[in-house]
Design an enzyme around this catalytic site. Structure first.
Site, short mmCIF file in Angstrom:
data_model
loop_
_atom_site.label_atom_id
_atom_site.label_comp_id
_atom_site.label_asym_id
_atom_site.label_seq_id
_atom_site.Cartn_x
_atom_site.Cartn_y
_atom_site.Cartn_z
N TYR A 1 24.05 9.63 3.01
CA TYR A 1 24.20 9.11 4.37
C TYR A 1 22.82 8.74 4.90
O TYR A 1 21.87 9.53 4.79
CB TYR A 1 24.82 10.17 5.30
CG TYR A 1 24.89 9.70 6.74
CD1 TYR A 1 26.04 9.13 7.26
CD2 TYR A 1 23.77 9.80 7.57
CE1 TYR A 1 26.09 8.67 8.56
CE2 TYR A 1 23.81 9.33 8.88
CZ TYR A 1 24.97 8.78 9.36
OH TYR A 1 25.01 8.31 10.65
N GLU B 1 23.98 2.27 10.41
CA GLU B 1 24.37 3.35 9.52
C GLU B 1 24.77 2.79 8.16
O GLU B 1 25.42 1.74 8.10
CB GLU B 1 25.58 4.04 10.17
CG GLU B 1 25.97 5.38 9.66
CD GLU B 1 27.16 5.93 10.47
OE1 GLU B 1 26.98 6.92 11.18
OE2 GLU B 1 28.25 5.35 10.38
#
Lengths: 290, 376
Positions: free
Chosen positions: B101, B186
């Site tokens: 992530y 993201e």
């Protein structure tokens, strides 16, 4: 005493020739604030309500004794204006302008931090020390001088609560508008630190709202370090998650910033929390009586 | 404004972040063509602005262009999480070895950008245990210099070959964040594929609405629909709620406080509408007309003037009521700047304003419930 602005404040109004800048310069003068200069690029030599206008903040500073700026320029130019005031060495900059891009706010906070400048706002009603100095757009007639400090994220709700304090005979030291954006120069803790050292302030009213964790951080500070009674009102009990409630900062994101979390943290810190805005004066009276 | 995955990936690719080969399709034929261009197995991904698309059945795999066409046929035009699928992204299927992530958000307390990273990506960041998340704020005046990336990948415990690529992607992602006035960007997952290459398998880019004026290069993605869009276009903040009392107030805090107060007295607000500071009479009148179209049983206007002047509000109210011809009862609470003038204008036009919020709220709740019981 009071905090951040007082009788020693001498202000320049950036954007003084605009619709809001000019209207509120009149209001600030009527309040008794020392408005020593105005800035509007290309308008040097004009005057607004008798206040001389200069092209730049440095020109204003050369000609007048100023230490604080209040900014009314449109959002696209507000970062530039605030940076101009910070670079000119003014110790406090009050940014009234709303809709400033959040990256602009981060850039100007970075500069302010390096220069040691206090930034109030953006997207704030301003700041007012009762009886001495008001910089911003809050109505003049609601204030009275006294010992209640107030710090708030929202403007109109503050007017509501200040008016109810005044009606109840509870005067104010300073009312600080943190502003409704996600990135602001001050937060509850920074303002509480100043109220702690201010002899005029006997108790503090906090006006919070959903979104972010500033109220929870304030609760931690109140529990460990603060030395005066605090009464809070938190707006947004009925707000659904994930929806932006007017202010860019008023949003419950990923489960954080809920009404319940803030109220529980504040109550655990011994803070009285009002259910309705006009309950605040009564709670302040009982907090002071303890 | 949220960008679709395929648009976010276009922005990423322009900044040199590796993304899977492929392209977007609006029809099954286009999906088949994209799959043929890719060659080999593909992923067919629904383009809607919602997370958890995989679990909801919005992402499927296809071994052949014909299968990709069938997948697109199944997905296009249907609803996923209440949103219509208008496009699918067809891209190479990745041989995933490891999922990371990587994100950049805004830390409100620090007033800075915040790098968020985890070696345990592929699930929502909220579901990743706190001890597996690395956070670091960035001074915008400094930015993400290479040392920041080295430190982040060290803390993630990545091996050198992968770490070097992740550090480079982080620096580029930070540039995406800054250059596009992002609130959030993201990559989840950032995938390490067989062979060791690191590729952005997904992409999210949310741009600050206040900065859209300086991003004409970005396509405009409209999230709002119907009434929400019409009211938003007037320049006011609006959120639809489930009750029957329409509300207009000025200022986010007082609008929230008004809703809370209505509920305290047993009323049910139909909406949040913050008319803001300095909203003109025309916009106010238009907002009132639009709210009246939703058929509320009563209307509460709560104005404590700052920049907003009571005389302008009074004029707007009269204008809106006359234009609509609706018989919905209006309860008006009006105090603040130019208050006396505002009240005079209202009185001259046969309307009355309260000064107390408690009285106004109780009055409107009573009116709404008597109309509701008369109707039933």
């Amino acid at each position: 005493m009071a905090i951040i602005v007082d009788e020693s404040t001498r202000a320049v109004v950036q954007g003084i020739t605009g619709h809001h800048g000019s209207f509120h310069t009149g209001q600030m003068l009527a309040f008794g604030s020392a408005i020593a200069a105005g800035v509007a690029p290309g308008r040097a030599g004009q005057s607004v309500h008798g206040v001389p206008v200069y092209d730049t903040v440095e020109a204003a500073r050369e000609a007048q004794d100023i230490n604080t700026s209040v900014i009314f320029v449109p959002a696209a130019f507000a970062k530039d204006a605030a940076m101009e005031a910070i670079s000119a060495g003014l110790k406090t900059v009050v940014v009234i302008t709303e809709h400033i891009p959040v990256h602009d706010a981060m850039e100007l906070m970075s500069l302010a931090e390096r220069e040691g400048t206090t930034v109030v706002g953006p997207n704030t009603f301003g700041i007012c020390s009762a009886g001495t100095c008001k910089l911003g757009i809050v109505p003049n007639q609601i204030f009275s001088v006294g010992g209640i400090g107030l710090v708030a994220r929202s403007g109109t709700l503050t007017y509501e609560i200040v008016a109810s304090l005044t009606a109840d005979g509870l005067g104010q030291s300073t009312c600080v508008g943190l502003g409704g954006d996600r990135v602001a120069g001050l937060d509850f803790v920074r303002v509480l630190r100043r109220f702690k050292d201010d002899p005029q302030t006997e108790a503090v009213v906090m006006v919070g709202e959903i979104g972010g964790t500033a109220e929870e951080e304030a609760a931690e500070y109140i529990k460990t370090e603060f030395n005066k009674p605090v009464v809070a009102y938190i707006a947004g009990k009925s707000a659904p998650p994930g929806k932006r409630m007017g202010h860019a900062g008023a949003i419950i994101e990923r489960g954080r910033g809920t009404f319940q979390s803030k109220v529980e943290a504040l109550k655990a810190a011994g803070t009285a929390v009002a259910e309705l805005p006009w309950e605040v004066p009564g709670l302040v009276r009982s907090a002071l009586a303890v | 404004m949220k960008l679709y995955e395929y648009l976010a990936k276009e922005v990423f690719a322009r900044r040199g972040i590796p993304v899977p080969r492929g392209g977007v399709a609006s029809t099954p034929e286009e999906a088949e063509a994209r799959a043929r261009e890719v060659g080999g197995p593909v992923a067919v991904k629904s383009q809607v602005l919602a997370g958890g698309r995989g679990k909801a059945g919005g992402i499927t795999f296809a071994d052949t262009p014909a299968q990709a066409r069938e997948a697109a046929e199944r997905l296009l035009g249907t609803e996923l999480k209440g949103l219509t699928i208008e496009k699918v992204l067809v891209e190479e299927k990745l041989a995933i070895r490891h999922e990371i992530y990587l994100g950049v958000a805004i830390d409100r307390s620090a007033r800075r950008p915040l790098i968020i990273a985890s070696a345990k990506g592929g699930i929502n960041i909220e579901e990743i245990p706190e001890e597996d998340i690395v956070r670091r704020t960035v001074d915008v005046a400094v930015g993400v210099e290479p040392f920041v990336g080295r430190e982040i990948v060290r803390r993630l415990g990545l091996d050198q070959a992968v770490g070097k690529q992740v550090a480079d992607i982080l620096a580029r992602l930070y540039k995406v964040f800054r250059a596009n006035d992002a609130e959030l960007t993201e990559i989840n997952p950032l995938v390490v594929v067989e062979g060791g290459r690191v590729i952005a398998a997904d992409g999210r880019l949310n741009v600050d609405d206040e900065a859209l004026y300086r991003h004409k290069e970005l396509p405009y993605v409209e999230e709002r629909t119907g009434l929400e869009k019409k009211i938003h276009d007037l320049g006011v903040s609006y959120v639809a709620l489930e009750g029957d009392i329409a509300v207009i107030a000025n200022g986010a805090g007082i609008t929230m406080g008004t809703l809370d107060t209505l509920m305290y007295y047993g009323g049910r607000p139909a909406n949040f509408l913050d008319a803001g500071g300095g909203t003109g009479s025309d916009e106010m009148a238009a907002a009132i007309s639009l709210l009246l179209e939703t058929g509320p049983s009563a209307f509460l206007v709560n104005i404590f003037g700052g920049i907003t002047r009571c005389d302008e509000v009074a004029k707007a109210l009269i204008q809106a009521r006359q234009a609509s011809g609706a018989d919905v009862p209006f309860v008006i609470r009006l105090v603040g700047t130019n208050e006396a003038e505002g009240h005079r204008i209202l009185r001259e036009n046969g309307m009355e304003a309260f000064r107390s919020m408690a009285e106004a709220a109780q009055k409107v709740v009573a009116l709404a419930s008597s109309r509701a019981s008369a109707a039933s």
